[in-house]
Motif scaffolding. Structure first.
Motif, PDB file in Angstrom:
ATOM      1  N   ILE A   6       0.852  -1.187   0.000  1.00 17.38           N
ATOM      2  CA  ILE A   6       0.000   0.000   0.000  1.00 17.38           C
ATOM      3  C   ILE A   6       0.889   1.239   0.000  1.00 17.38           C
ATOM      4  N   THR A   7       0.795   2.025  -1.054  1.00 18.55           N
ATOM      5  CA  THR A   7       1.581   3.251  -1.181  1.00 18.55           C
ATOM      6  C   THR A   7       0.650   4.421  -1.497  1.00 18.55           C
ATOM      7  N   ALA A   8       1.136   5.631  -1.233  1.00 16.25           N
ATOM      8  CA  ALA A   8       0.340   6.827  -1.512  1.00 16.25           C
ATOM      9  C   ALA A   8       0.029   6.929  -3.000  1.00 16.25           C
ATOM     10  N   ASP A   9       0.997   6.606  -3.854  1.00 18.23           N
ATOM     11  CA  ASP A   9       0.774   6.687  -5.302  1.00 18.23           C
ATOM     12  C   ASP A   9      -0.308   5.715  -5.752  1.00 18.23           C
ATOM     13  N   ARG A  10      -0.287   4.495  -5.223  1.00 19.66           N
ATOM     14  CA  ARG A  10      -1.306   3.523  -5.610  1.00 19.66           C
ATOM     15  C   ARG A  10      -2.687   3.946  -5.119  1.00 19.66           C
ATOM     16  N   MET A  11      -2.739   4.537  -3.924  1.00 17.25           N
ATOM     17  CA  MET A  11      -4.029   4.929  -3.371  1.00 17.25           C
ATOM     18  C   MET A  11      -4.624   6.154  -4.067  1.00 17.25           C
ATOM     19  N   LYS A  12      -3.847   6.777  -4.926  1.00 12.76           N
ATOM     20  CA  LYS A  12      -4.403   7.848  -5.748  1.00 12.76           C
ATOM     21  C   LYS A  12      -5.264   7.298  -6.881  1.00 12.76           C
ATOM     22  N   VAL A  13      -5.000   6.044  -7.259  1.00 12.32           N
ATOM     23  CA  VAL A  13      -5.708   5.486  -8.420  1.00 12.32           C
ATOM     24  C   VAL A  13      -6.597   4.290  -8.072  1.00 12.32           C
ATOM     25  N   ILE A  14      -6.356   3.644  -6.927  1.00  7.48           N
ATOM     26  CA  ILE A  14      -7.207   2.547  -6.462  1.00  7.48           C
ATOM     27  C   ILE A  14      -7.392   2.682  -4.958  1.00  7.48           C
ATOM     28  N   ASP A  15      -8.399   2.026  -4.418  1.00  4.20           N
ATOM     29  CA  ASP A  15      -8.549   1.916  -2.969  1.00  4.20           C
ATOM     30  C   ASP A  15      -7.851   0.642  -2.510  1.00  4.20           C
ATOM     31  N   MET A  16      -7.382   0.623  -1.248  1.00  6.69           N
ATOM     32  CA  MET A  16      -6.667  -0.534  -0.750  1.00  6.69           C
ATOM     33  C   MET A  16      -7.091  -0.868   0.675  1.00  6.69           C
ATOM     34  N   VAL A  17      -7.174  -2.163   0.968  1.00  6.59           N
ATOM     35  CA  VAL A  17      -7.594  -2.661   2.276  1.00  6.59           C
ATOM     36  C   VAL A  17      -6.455  -3.486   2.867  1.00  6.59           C
ATOM     37  N   PRO A  18      -5.846  -3.059   3.979  1.00  8.75           N
ATOM     38  CA  PRO A  18      -4.679  -3.769   4.537  1.00  8.75           C
ATOM     39  C   PRO A  18      -5.047  -5.096   5.178  1.00  8.75           C
ATOM     40  N   TYR A  19      -4.153  -6.077   5.006  1.00 14.24           N
ATOM     41  CA  TYR A  19      -4.370  -7.383   5.646  1.00 14.24           C
ATOM     42  C   TYR A  19      -3.078  -8.020   6.141  1.00 14.24           C
ATOM     43  N   LEU A  20      -1.914  -7.390   5.891  1.00 12.16           N
ATOM     44  CA  LEU A  20      -0.636  -7.997   6.254  1.00 12.16           C
ATOM     45  C   LEU A  20       0.415  -6.916   6.412  1.00 12.16           C
ATOM     46  N   LYS A  21       1.421  -7.182   7.257  1.00  8.95           N
ATOM     47  CA  LYS A  21       2.583  -6.304   7.374  1.00  8.95           C
ATOM     48  C   LYS A  21       3.784  -7.005   6.765  1.00  8.95           C
ATOM     49  N   SER A  22       4.569  -6.258   5.991  1.00  9.42           N
ATOM     50  CA  SER A  22       5.706  -6.868   5.306  1.00  9.42           C
ATOM     51  C   SER A  22       6.834  -5.856   5.174  1.00  9.42           C
TER      52      SER A  22
END
Length: 277
Positions: A102-118
């Motif tokens: 999950i990155t700020a750039d990706r969240m500009k074009v899609i929504d994202m739902v967290p499920y894991l830490k990596s």
């Protein structure tokens, strides 16, 4: 390097309390009634890969379990990583299920739902003179990576703002279509080291332990993994959030995390790592 197994409650969804209050498990927003269709790059062991002509790995098992508590089934469509977001936007699938950071750039074009830490690790050829422990040691060296990954932008910034500004040579970054291709390039000495997801790096060592090593000693660029959802498709996003809350309370969820030695995000992780686009 080992990621710790989760001991506390796995998913902290309190952060999404306001959303959960309005969410429903209606499947009407999904492309097929009773089914979650996901785009997944099946070259990323141990997250998603093909085994005996069938999808396998953590993300595949995770989505199967999540779909079950939602009263649905899951189908994963093999899609190369650089094409996942465009495929999602074009309506090829309902979500991305491909260990996507999950990155700020990706969240500009899609929504994202967290499920894991990596996060990432560095791989090097076993016995080679070059055994970098941190990305700062990449200056002046040839480094391989799968294309379209979030850490490429971080490496480019590091090259310009650390290496060059300190009078060092820039990082020579080579991008490849898949992670296994990157590893093969390193073994062929086309690049000197490889940066990849920490769990993927452990998988490479398990398979090629006599040829490669994890040279880094700490988790690099900690980040959240998330499902991608088409921008504005709140019904699917909220259904996933509600499903995750239910799934996180099951023994199957805890067993799956323990099986892969993966770490689910806490409330503090989400607060610290969830970007604001």
């Amino acid at each position: 390097m080992k990621l710790p197994s989760l001991k506390a409650r796995p998913v902290a969804m309190a952060v999404f309390g306001a959303i959960l209050a309005a969410s429903s498990l209606s499947a009407s927003a999904f492309q097929q009634p009773g089914k979650i269709v996901a785009g997944s790059d099946m070259t990323f062991f141990p997250y998603e890969y093909m085994e005996k002509n069938k999808p396998a790995g953590f993300d595949i098992e995770f989505l199967d379990g999540l779909a079950k508590v939602m009263g649905m089934t899951a189908e994963n469509i093999d899609t190369r990583f650089p094409n996942l977001i465009s495929g999602l936007q074009a309506g090829r699938f309902d979500i991305t299920n491909s260990s996507m950071y999950i990155t700020a750039d990706r969240m500009k074009v899609i929504d994202m739902v967290p499920y894991l830490k990596s996060g990432e690790s560095i791989l090097a050829v076993k016995g080679s003179a070059y055994q970098p422990k941190t990305p700062e040691e990449f200056c002046g060296h040839k480094i391989g990576s799968m294309g379209a990954t979030s850490w490429l932008q971080q490496l480019q910034k590091l090259s310009a703002e650390y290496c060059v500004k300190n009078g060092l040579q820039p990082i020579a970054i080579s991008e490849y279509g898949t992670d296994p291709q990157t590893t093969q390039a390193m073994l062929a000495h086309a690049v000197e080291a490889q940066i990849t997801d920490a769990a993927v790096a452990r998988g490479v060592v398990d398979k090629l332990g006599d040829r490669v090593v994890i040279s880094s000693q700490t988790l690099i660029y900690p980040v959240l993994n998330g499902f991608g959802v088409k921008k504005g498709n709140d019904e699917v996003r909220n259904a996933l959030i509600h499903g995750l809350e239910k799934y996180s309370k099951t023994p199957e969820y805890a067993a799956l995390l323990d099986k892969y030695k993966f770490q689910a995000p806490t409330a503090d992780d989400i607060a610290a790592l969830m970007p604001n686009p």
